[in-house]
Enzyme design. Sequence first.
Site, PDB file in Angstrom:
ATOM      1  N   ARG A  82     -38.708 127.714   7.491  1.00  0.00           N
ATOM      2  CA  ARG A  82     -39.461 128.164   6.212  1.00  0.00           C
ATOM      3  C   ARG A  82     -40.745 127.507   5.962  1.00  0.00           C
ATOM      4  O   ARG A  82     -41.536 128.069   5.206  1.00  0.00           O
ATOM      5  CB  ARG A  82     -38.446 127.468   4.766  1.00  0.00           C
ATOM      6  CG  ARG A  82     -39.137 127.727   3.437  1.00  0.00           C
ATOM      7  CD  ARG A  82     -38.102 127.636   2.426  1.00  0.00           C
ATOM      8  NE  ARG A  82     -36.942 126.630   2.531  1.00  0.00           N
ATOM      9  CZ  ARG A  82     -37.401 125.183   2.152  1.00  0.00           C
ATOM     10  NH1 ARG A  82     -38.674 124.933   1.948  1.00  0.00           N
ATOM     11  NH2 ARG A  82     -36.361 124.282   2.335  1.00  0.00           N
ATOM     12  N   TYR A 108     -51.710 149.420  -7.361  1.00  0.00           N
ATOM     13  CA  TYR A 108     -50.182 149.636  -6.925  1.00  0.00           C
ATOM     14  C   TYR A 108     -49.216 149.381  -8.183  1.00  0.00           C
ATOM     15  O   TYR A 108     -49.350 148.355  -8.945  1.00  0.00           O
ATOM     16  CB  TYR A 108     -49.823 148.838  -5.987  1.00  0.00           C
ATOM     17  CG  TYR A 108     -48.549 148.837  -5.507  1.00  0.00           C
ATOM     18  CD1 TYR A 108     -47.824 149.914  -5.114  1.00  0.00           C
ATOM     19  CD2 TYR A 108     -47.790 147.650  -5.283  1.00  0.00           C
ATOM     20  CE1 TYR A 108     -46.307 150.125  -4.559  1.00  0.00           C
ATOM     21  CE2 TYR A 108     -46.332 147.592  -5.000  1.00  0.00           C
ATOM     22  CZ  TYR A 108     -45.740 148.959  -4.696  1.00  0.00           C
ATOM     23  OH  TYR A 108     -44.403 149.021  -4.312  1.00  0.00           O
ATOM     24  N   ASP A 116     -56.804 143.465  -3.045  1.00  0.00           N
ATOM     25  CA  ASP A 116     -55.831 144.172  -2.204  1.00  0.00           C
ATOM     26  C   ASP A 116     -56.410 145.084  -1.208  1.00  0.00           C
ATOM     27  O   ASP A 116     -56.963 146.126  -1.912  1.00  0.00           O
ATOM     28  CB  ASP A 116     -54.716 144.653  -3.299  1.00  0.00           C
ATOM     29  CG  ASP A 116     -53.578 145.428  -2.393  1.00  0.00           C
ATOM     30  OD1 ASP A 116     -53.823 145.416  -1.050  1.00  0.00           O
ATOM     31  OD2 ASP A 116     -52.365 145.450  -2.973  1.00  0.00           O
ATOM     32  N   LYS A 155     -48.029 148.287   5.756  1.00  0.00           N
ATOM     33  CA  LYS A 155     -48.518 149.526   6.030  1.00  0.00           C
ATOM     34  C   LYS A 155     -49.587 149.544   7.119  1.00  0.00           C
ATOM     35  O   LYS A 155     -48.907 149.636   8.272  1.00  0.00           O
ATOM     36  CB  LYS A 155     -49.728 149.673   4.717  1.00  0.00           C
ATOM     37  CG  LYS A 155     -49.035 149.422   3.273  1.00  0.00           C
ATOM     38  CD  LYS A 155     -47.658 150.233   2.954  1.00  0.00           C
ATOM     39  CE  LYS A 155     -47.202 149.856   1.598  1.00  0.00           C
ATOM     40  NZ  LYS A 155     -45.792 150.097   1.367  1.00  0.00           N
TER      41      LYS A 155
HETATM   42  C1  LIG Z   1     -51.811 148.873  -2.435  1.00  0.00           C
HETATM   43  C2  LIG Z   1     -50.458 148.104  -2.222  1.00  0.00           C
HETATM   44  N1  LIG Z   1     -50.320 146.695  -2.315  1.00  0.00           N
HETATM   45  C3  LIG Z   1     -48.953 146.111  -2.238  1.00  0.00           C
HETATM   46  C4  LIG Z   1     -48.215 146.832  -1.983  1.00  0.00           C
HETATM   47  C5  LIG Z   1     -46.532 146.102  -1.910  1.00  0.00           C
HETATM   48  O1  LIG Z   1     -46.358 145.825  -0.407  1.00  0.00           O
HETATM   49  P1  LIG Z   1     -44.764 145.578   0.091  1.00  0.00           P
HETATM   50  O2  LIG Z   1     -44.055 146.914  -0.242  1.00  0.00           O
HETATM   51  O3  LIG Z   1     -44.898 144.968   1.363  1.00  0.00           O
HETATM   52  O4  LIG Z   1     -44.235 144.542  -0.966  1.00  0.00           O
HETATM   53  C6  LIG Z   1     -48.024 148.163  -1.575  1.00  0.00           C
HETATM   54  C7  LIG Z   1     -46.707 148.756  -1.465  1.00  0.00           C
HETATM   55  O5  LIG Z   1     -46.647 150.157  -1.625  1.00  0.00           O
HETATM   56  C8  LIG Z   1     -49.235 149.034  -1.905  1.00  0.00           C
HETATM   57  O6  LIG Z   1     -49.223 150.165  -2.031  1.00  0.00           O
END
Ligand SMILES: Cc1ncc(COP(=O)(O)O)c(C=O)c1O
Length: 414
Positions: A76, A129, A205, A230
């Site tokens: 961890r 998101y 992000d 992604k």
């Molecule tokens: C722009 C963006 N940020 C964060 C996330 C969250 O990522 P995770 O699904 O790996 O938790 C997503 C998920 O689709 C996303 O599209």
Amino acid sequence: MSKNFYWPVGSNEAKDRLGERFSQLHLDTKISASHAKPLTNADPVVVPIYHSSTYRFKTIAQFDEPNHGSNFVYRRCGNPTTENVEVVINEIEGGAGSLLYNSGLAAISAVFLEFLGAGTHLISMSPIYSGTSSFINETLKRFGVEVTFVDVEKEANFAEAVEKSIKPNTKMIYFETIANPTMAVPDILGTLEVAKKHKILTCIDATFSSPYLIHPLNLGVDISLHSCSKYIGGHTDVIAGVVTVASYDNWKKLKLQQLTTGSSLSPYDAALLTRGLKTLALRVDRISENAQKTAEFLESHPKVSHVYYPGLESHPQHEYAKQVMSKFSGMIAFDVGSAENAIKLVESLKLIIHAVSLGGTESLIEHPLSMSHGKQLLRDSDGPTVAPGLLRFSVGIENVEDIIGDLKHALDQL
Ligand SMILES: Cc1ncc(COP(=O)(O)O)c(C=O)c1O
């Protein structure tokens, strides 16, 4: 086969450590010693998966050494396979340190929980998101964080609107490089100027643009994060997130938090990221090229009322996108006029897969109003409105003629 190709008698760490005593042990103890690492001259090209949950200490004194004599005590708290990916991503991002998390949302929530608290104020871009917006609305607000959303589509000057929202207790400005799901692009450079002027922490992000196309820390962002599920993973087989920070102090804060919240990534998933990362540049080059051609095709199609792709000159923030990227990644939003048309289209596609998520080698499409962003609309009464006919399309690495052919066939059904 050469006589020396194989040595019949191997060696392992338990045998070496116990010496003569190894052969005197009971059969069942010998069997259980199979955990000990082999002693070989092997120098693997690919970083192995270190799945041990704990690490041997040679002496008690080692525990008092800096980092306990190595970074590795208990999984961890640190793992060689995971750390290898953190080092590579930090190098790409140009940061003071990176940390991997067991999802993109775990990375995002770690940053919010570490740098915000009761009585502080967050300015967040909107739309973002839906999972992030749910965390802000349902968790951060409950912990006493004040929030102002600034709509990147409605505001003619996003940076100015952000500046107008600043309060004495504003602690963080949060935005996305390309907005999920509408592909709006904020004025990143203008917003960073505002943040610097008011000494406010910035977090972006950058999932949609990938760490190949934009390097937010080099532009002056304090915290850059990605859902590695992604483009970084890139093969639709891993859920992970990463945060990279410009300051070592902030890295230490997040690392200490991660030790106690237990959000680190498993080495199996880190191994998938190690593999995915190798082809990030190749994939994103191909995907960006495919997306540009696909967006141009969609723009010329009579059944499509709007196409939102940062690489199109018609994109409302194309100039902002060009300031920070030379290629525009693989995310396209396009409007087919109604939810009914959108649903019919996704159900008529053959090659392009109807599924949430994005950034993989395969083309994926979804209807945000019914899937990824429907709930968000119900929660934010003053939040973004996603058009009923809008589709979010993640372009893959397939031959672009086949991608366009599939879309054309499905559009002809409308
Ligand atoms: C722009 C963006 N940020 C964060 C996330 C969250 O990522 P995770 O699904 O790996 O938790 C997503 C998920 O689709 C996303 O599209």
